[in-house]
Structure formats: structure tokens, C-alpha cells
Enzyme design. Structure first.
Site, PDB file in Angstrom:
ATOM      1  N   ARG A   1       1.435  -1.145   0.470  1.00  0.00           N
ATOM      2  CA  ARG A   1      -0.113   0.121  -0.029  1.00  0.00           C
ATOM      3  C   ARG A   1       1.076   1.812   0.048  1.00  0.00           C
ATOM      4  O   ARG A   1       1.814   1.775   0.742  1.00  0.00           O
ATOM      5  CB  ARG A   1      -0.960  -0.067   1.510  1.00  0.00           C
ATOM      6  CG  ARG A   1      -1.655   1.215   2.054  1.00  0.00           C
ATOM      7  CD  ARG A   1      -2.320   1.387   0.879  1.00  0.00           C
ATOM      8  NE  ARG A   1      -2.902   2.607   0.762  1.00  0.00           N
ATOM      9  CZ  ARG A   1      -4.189   3.172   1.594  1.00  0.00           C
ATOM     10  NH1 ARG A   1      -4.664   2.152   2.345  1.00  0.00           N
ATOM     11  NH2 ARG A   1      -4.687   4.452   1.481  1.00  0.00           N
TER      12      ARG A   1
ATOM     13  N   ARG B   1      -4.915   1.405  -4.868  1.00  0.00           N
ATOM     14  CA  ARG B   1      -4.684   0.976  -3.878  1.00  0.00           C
ATOM     15  C   ARG B   1      -4.743  -1.073  -3.894  1.00  0.00           C
ATOM     16  O   ARG B   1      -5.635  -1.393  -4.496  1.00  0.00           O
ATOM     17  CB  ARG B   1      -4.867   1.455  -2.447  1.00  0.00           C
ATOM     18  CG  ARG B   1      -6.204   0.947  -1.902  1.00  0.00           C
ATOM     19  CD  ARG B   1      -7.578   2.186  -1.314  1.00  0.00           C
ATOM     20  NE  ARG B   1      -7.209   3.291  -1.773  1.00  0.00           N
ATOM     21  CZ  ARG B   1      -7.546   4.577  -1.394  1.00  0.00           C
ATOM     22  NH1 ARG B   1      -8.222   4.515  -0.402  1.00  0.00           N
ATOM     23  NH2 ARG B   1      -8.291   5.732  -2.218  1.00  0.00           N
TER      24      ARG B   1
ATOM     25  N   ASP C   1      -7.141  -1.480   0.952  1.00  0.00           N
ATOM     26  CA  ASP C   1      -7.383   0.276   2.243  1.00  0.00           C
ATOM     27  C   ASP C   1      -8.421  -0.919   3.432  1.00  0.00           C
ATOM     28  O   ASP C   1      -9.169  -1.766   3.023  1.00  0.00           O
ATOM     29  CB  ASP C   1      -8.373   0.523   1.801  1.00  0.00           C
ATOM     30  CG  ASP C   1      -8.924   1.953   1.462  1.00  0.00           C
ATOM     31  OD1 ASP C   1      -7.975   2.184   3.245  1.00  0.00           O
ATOM     32  OD2 ASP C   1      -9.383   2.475   1.077  1.00  0.00           O
TER      33      ASP C   1
ATOM     34  N   ASP D   1      -9.796   0.081   6.672  1.00  0.00           N
ATOM     35  CA  ASP D   1     -10.649   1.552   7.213  1.00  0.00           C
ATOM     36  C   ASP D   1     -10.955   0.841   9.029  1.00  0.00           C
ATOM     37  O   ASP D   1     -11.730   0.279   8.633  1.00  0.00           O
ATOM     38  CB  ASP D   1     -10.935   2.528   7.172  1.00  0.00           C
ATOM     39  CG  ASP D   1     -10.330   3.169   6.114  1.00  0.00           C
ATOM     40  OD1 ASP D   1      -9.068   3.583   6.138  1.00  0.00           O
ATOM     41  OD2 ASP D   1     -10.732   3.172   4.575  1.00  0.00           O
TER      42      ASP D   1
END
Length: 314
Positions: free
Chosen positions: A81, A90, A93, A95
Site C-alpha cells: 500500500r 490501492r 485499504d 479502515d
């Protein structure tokens, strides 16, 4: 223990393998992990880029939120990344979208994620695994889903973390059974041609055309030619040769070959078996379309360009 919901996304490299390995790595230091279905969505903001595969995993952990964030960032880094372009493409990812420990507003981390409630590709998988999470104070995921339901997010798989289940193996088994049955019917019901009429001529040319098409398609596929519907790891999307004009041309070739032999040997029972094989290939190719879409981000563009998967089927 704190219950966390973590969003996953990938639109570079082997998207599916990126997400699968991330789930495996997260499960190594968490408990009671559940993964949502897998979705595909168009990128939001940033430069022009390919579509994303998205999912959410919910799990229990005794890690502090910032410590969890650092663990997730280490997993992202191990997948290559890079953060050079805001909202850029990317490989992976991760989150922290929500938790049941209340809101966080710190210099490194904000929970709930500030844009999560505006994204259907977050809300929809959250409903799969963390239905009571709050992305806005006092708001339910069901209400949020209605507000963003006009966004384009497609369900592409339900069981995806390890494999896609037994369906592909069952379809291949049915295919092989039909091959054998059609062969038996040709022997039992067929007759050697005693003359040359239009039926025999049509059968001969269909058989030859099917053989040539199968050979040319196999050459174009190369190492991507596998018996199972799921594409091989590290494979590539083939768009050359017969694939420029029809999707799954090998299925077309096999049907043509069996139909031609059925006509040539005047076996209507074998022709009926070939019709059943055609229907099986129609279903199998539709199933395979979903797997190819997951494996190759540009597959939808290929589908728009090459409209037919088997002749007469769109």
C-alpha cells in the site's frame, strides 16, 4: 473486548487475494471474526482508476483502537500500500469504520469513520455483519442504507474468504456426466451414415468447426485453461483470438462438436443430450462471469465490448 467493524477495499493487483490474505492476517489476532459478502463499487474521488472490491469484517479484540489501527496499517504496508495520491488506487485499504466502545476523535483516528455513512459500499456490508453499529449518532444502518441506496454497488459473492464453495465442482461433474451420456447415446442410438445428405454435410462441418474453435480457444487461453470455473491465481484476462467475438468460446465449440456428431450419426437422443449440455453451459458461464468479474477489474469493460457469452445468449 471491543467489537470493531473494519472496511476492506482493493482495486490493484489480485484484488480477491489481497482481501483474503488481509482477513486471514486480521483473524490471527482477533476473535469471533465474521466477513460480509463481497461487493464491487466504482471509485469515489481521486484519479481515474479501476473498480474496487469491498467488504467488512467484524470481530472482537482487546486492542486499543490506535493499536489496532497500527496493526492494520502494517498489514496494508505488507501488501504494498502506498499513500502518495489522495484517494488513489490501492492494493489494500483497511479502515476502522465503527466500534461498540463509543466515538473516538483523535489526531490519528476518528471513529465512526467520517465518510462511512455516505458510502453504500460501507453501509451494505456493515448490515451483513454489524447491524447494530452506529455510523451517525442515534442513526440505524437500515435508515442510512435507504439514504444511499441509489449508489451503484454490486453484490459479487457471498462465500469468498476461502473459496466459492462446491458449486463449481458440481457443475464440472455434471458436465463430465453429460459428456459420457452423450457418448453412450451416440453408440446406442447412432448409425453410420449410409449416404451424404444435407444433414450429414451440416454435421460434418459443425464437427470440424467445433474442433477448430476449441483448439484456437485453448491456444489463446494458454496457462489460463483450467477445468474449474474459478480463475487461477496470477492469471490474466484473455481477450484475443475467439475471445474477441464471444465469451466462453470453448463452450460454444464443445456444443458445436457434439451437435455435429449427433447429426452426422443421426442420433436424436444424443442431440437432446447436447441441448441439455448447452443449458448447463449457459448456467455455468453465468456463474463463471461472476468469478471473472472478481478476478479482473476490467472484466465489465470486456463484457460491454463483447456482448455474447454463448451464441444467442447475452
Amino acid at each position: 473486548m471491543t467489537r470493531y467493524g473494519v472496511g476492506l477495499g482493493s482495486n490493484l493487483g489480485d484484488r480477491l487475494e489481497n482481501l483474503r490474505s488481509a482477513v486471514s492476517e486480521i483473524s490471527a489476532f482477533t476473535n469471533n471474526l465474521h466477513a460480509s459478502s463481497l461487493y464491487e463499487s466504482a471509485p469515489v474521488g481521486g484519479p481515474e482508476q479501476g473498480p474496487y472490491l469491498n467488504a467488512v469484517v467484524a470481530f472482537d479484540s482487546d486492542l486499543e483502537p490506535v493499536d489496532l489501527l497500527h496493526r492494520l496499517q502494517a498489514i496494508e504496508a505488507s501488501h504494498g500500500r502506498e499513500r502518495e495520491v489522495q484517494w488513489g488506487p490501492r492494493t489494500l485499504d483497511l479502515d476502522i469504520v465503527a466500534s461498540d466502545a463509543g466515538p473516538i476523535d483523535g489526531p490519528e483516528l476518528i471513529v465512526p469513520h467520517p465518510r462511512a455513512a455516505e458510502r453504500l459500499f460501507v453501509v451494505k456490508p456493515m448490515l451483513d455483519v454489524f447491524r447494530d453499529a452506529e455510523l451517525v449518532p442515534g442513526g440505524s444502518l437500515k435508515d442510512l442504507h435507504q439514504e444511499v441506496a441509489d449508489q451503484e454497488v454490486d453484490l459479487v459473492a457471498t462465500n469468498w474468504v476461502k473459496d466459492f464453495g462446491a458449486k463449481g465442482r458440481v457443475l464440472v461433474l455434471l458436465q463430465m456426466v453429460l459428456f459420457v451420456v452423450i457418448g453412450i447415446l451416440l453408440v446406442v442410438d447412432g448409425t453410420v451414415p449410409s449416404g451424404i445428405g444435407w444433414v450429414e454435410v451440416a454435421g460434418f462441418f459443425a464437427t470440424v468447426l467445433g474442433g477448430l474453435l476449441a483448439w484456437r480457444s485453448a491456444v489463446a487461453l494458454g496457462r489460463n485453461l483450467v477445468p474449474m470455473p474459478e480463475p487461477i491465481a496470477g492469471g490474466s484476462l484473455v481477450t484475443e483470438g475467439p475471445f474477441r467475438y464471444v465469451r466462453h468460446p470453448i463452450y460454444t465449440a464443445i456444443v458445436l462438436g457434439f451437435a455435429g456428431v449427433s447429426l452426422l450419426f443421426n442420433s436424436w437422443f444424443a442431440a437432446l443430450g447436447t441441448a441439455l449440455l448447452y443449458l448447463l453451459f449457459a448456467h455455468k458461464s453465468r456463474y463463471e462471469e461472476g468469478l471473472l468479474r472478481i478476478a479482473y477489474p476490467n472484466y465489465q469493460a470486456y463484457v460491454r465490448r463483447v456482448r455474447f457469452r454463448i451464441p444467442f445468449l447475452t
